[in-house]
Write an enzyme that holds these catalytic residues in place. Structure first.
Site, short mmCIF file in Angstrom:
data_model
loop_
_atom_site.label_atom_id
_atom_site.label_comp_id
_atom_site.label_asym_id
_atom_site.label_seq_id
_atom_site.Cartn_x
_atom_site.Cartn_y
_atom_site.Cartn_z
N GLY A 75 0.82 -1.21 0.00
CA GLY A 75 0.00 0.00 0.00
C GLY A 75 0.85 1.26 0.00
N ASN A 155 -8.09 4.61 8.52
CA ASN A 155 -7.58 3.46 9.27
C ASN A 155 -7.72 3.60 10.78
OD1 ASN A 155 -5.60 5.36 8.06
ND2 ASN A 155 -4.22 4.46 9.57
N GLN A 190 -8.05 0.32 3.52
CA GLN A 190 -8.95 -0.11 4.60
C GLN A 190 -10.33 -0.49 4.06
OE1 GLN A 190 -8.29 -0.61 7.82
NE2 GLN A 190 -6.17 0.03 7.65
N THR A 248 11.37 -8.24 -10.88
CA THR A 248 10.69 -9.52 -11.05
C THR A 248 9.45 -9.56 -10.18
OG1 THR A 248 12.80 -10.57 -11.50
CG2 THR A 248 10.97 -12.03 -10.92
N CYS A 340 3.08 7.72 22.79
CA CYS A 340 4.28 7.04 23.23
C CYS A 340 4.39 5.59 22.74
CB CYS A 340 4.42 7.12 24.74
SG CYS A 340 2.88 7.24 25.60
C1 LIG Z 1 -1.88 -0.18 5.83
C2 LIG Z 1 -2.17 1.02 5.05
C3 LIG Z 1 -1.25 1.54 4.14
C4 LIG Z 1 0.13 0.96 3.96
O1 LIG Z 1 0.09 -0.30 3.35
P1 LIG Z 1 1.38 -1.28 3.42
O2 LIG Z 1 0.95 -2.44 2.59
O3 LIG Z 1 1.59 -1.59 4.85
O4 LIG Z 1 2.52 -0.56 2.81
C5 LIG Z 1 -1.61 2.67 3.42
N1 LIG Z 1 -2.80 3.25 3.60
C6 LIG Z 1 -3.72 2.79 4.47
C7 LIG Z 1 -5.03 3.47 4.61
C8 LIG Z 1 -3.43 1.66 5.23
O5 LIG Z 1 -4.33 1.22 6.10
#
Ligand SMILES: *Cc1c(COP(=O)(O)O)cnc(C)c1O
Length: 415
Positions: A75, A155, A190, A248, A340
């Site tokens: 993502g 998220n 999400q 690849t 934290c």
């Molecule tokens: C988890 C997430 C990402 C990042 O995806 P990865 O596969 O961990 O790099 C980006 N955007 C949202 C909204 C996510 O929840």
């Protein structure tokens, strides 16, 4: 000795386990069907066929064409490719980008990078429940705006943004001004497991998906890119993925992602209903048994605007991190918007953008439910959570100060 303690996992927005059906379809591509799909012998052609099947399958779910689908390394990479790729390709037309204050860091840090490269960024403010207004998007577009990037679902607080309506506003702007700009990207990581993904209905030019949030493998993602929306690649090499993402191909990952997306879309309506019931039951219990709690994100009840599995709430007078540690001791996994736990010094940028005071952001907990969670799991949490909260509230806030070197905390308690 493996740890046999049962885990109560409520962090599905962080990542999911891999579905066994997904694992099974990935299996042959590690040691048996391992050929490089660019090679010319029969076993390579077979793998190339599998790659094309996966591309077709993802395209079909998105109501897109196979050559709209770019497989990436997750993502984060898809978000980077969309944001940096559009900006760098179209910078001669304009250097203005619109996004929101509640995006994932994969988008926020990409636009920060673009600022270093001389771009200007407008950050739209959400309302108190995290919603971005389509009309405000329209109003923010300028003649030099080349990209709008707004997430499909948040998220942290589960807000589902009105992406189709934003898409319509952007189409309207383009039509009135007779221009192809701005392009519209949405981060749907999400949303992929729970919402409608038709790019036709959403009116998006680019869309990010990944495997890790939908019971698929980690480290593999998709960038949907409408034909004609040209982007500059981030990774150069052998020209794979239509010259837009060299290297690849991660065949096991791609096969797994395609299968995970199929399963998610097949089962989403029934599963969404089950999760909504569980989630609402969870909140009822929290609200009944713990004083001074506040729901973060959209109200429960209008299910189309909040992810069905997301419960985010703040418990006043408590540090989220302390709660997390006590819950962890009971085998309960969840997350917090408190500063934290993470390497960052500020509490959740999403909660702050929604106008939540620091004290609330620090006491926030996020539970994101998944396929395996049952009512019994929630009852298990509720057996301990009220007691932990009570005990932590009895400790004076002074004792709750953690590492004094983390000066944000000191600052907050001094206020
Ligand atoms: C988890 C997430 C990402 C990042 O995806 P990865 O596969 O961990 O790099 C980006 N955007 C949202 C909204 C996510 O929840």
């Amino acid at each position: 000795m493996p740890n046999k303690k049962r885990i109560y996992y409520f962090d599905h927005a962080a990542t999911t386990y891999v579905d066994l059906q997904v694992k099974k379809v990935m299996e042959p591509f590690w040691c048996t069907k391992f050929a490089n799909p660019s090679a010319l012998y029969a076993s390579a052609l077979e793998v190339n066929g599998v790659l094309n099947d996966a591309r077709r399958s993802v395209a079909q779910i998105l109501q897109a064409l196979p050559d709209n689908i770019i497989f990436t390394g997750g993502g984060t990479e898809s978000d980077n490719l969309a944001v940096l790729g559009i900006a760098r390709k179209h910078k001669l037309h304009g250097r203005h980008i619109i996004t929101t204050k509640i995006e994932h860091h994969a988008v926020l840090h990409s636009v920060e990078q673009l600022k270093n490269e001389g771009f200007e960024v407008t950050y739209l403010e959400p309302d108190s429940q995290g919603f971005i207004s389509p009309k405000r998007v329209f109003a923010a577009i300028r003649t030099n705006t080349i990209l709008v990037s707004i997430m499909y679902a948040n998220n942290e607080i589960g807000t589902v943004e009105p992406i189709a309506d934003v898409g319509k506003e952007i189409l309207k702007y383009r039509k009135i001004n007779n221009t192809i700009y701005p392009y519209f990207h949405t981060d749907a990581c999400q949303a992929a497991g729970v919402l409608e993904l038709s790019v036709e209905k959403l009116h998006v030019d680019l869309m990010t998906l990944n495997g890790s949030k939908i019971y698929g493998p980690k480290g593999v993602g998709v960038l949907y890119k409408r034909r004609g929306a040209e982007i500059q690649p981030l990774i150069f090499g052998g020209g794979q993925e239509m010259n837009l993402r060299s290297g690849t191909e991660n065949i096991p990952g791609i096969v797994g992602l395609a299968k995970a997306l199929e399963l998610a879309q097949e089962n989403r309506l029934d599963e969404n209903m089950r999760l909504v019931d569980l989630r609402n039951y969870f909140w009822e219990q929290v609200y009944k048994k713990i004083e001074k709690v506040r729901l973060n994100g959209p109200d429960l009840g209008n299910e189309s605007v909040r992810l069905p599995n997301n419960l985010n709430f703040s418990i006043l007078d408590i540090e989220g991190e302390a709660l997390l540690l006590y819950l962890d001791a009971k085998g309960i996994c969840c997350s917090t918007g408190s500063a934290c736990t993470s390497t960052s010094l500020e509490p959740s940028h999403v909660l702050l953008a929604c106008g939540l005071p620091y004290e609330y952001a620090h006491g926030s907990l996020r539970f994101t439910l998944g396929h395996c969670n049952t009512k019994a799991d929630i009852d298990y949490v509720m057996k301990y959570l009220p007691g932990i909260v009570k005990r932590l509230r009895e400790i004076s806030p002074i004792n709750l100060q953690f590492d004094p070197k983390k000066n944000t905390h000191a600052k907050i308690h001094q206020r």
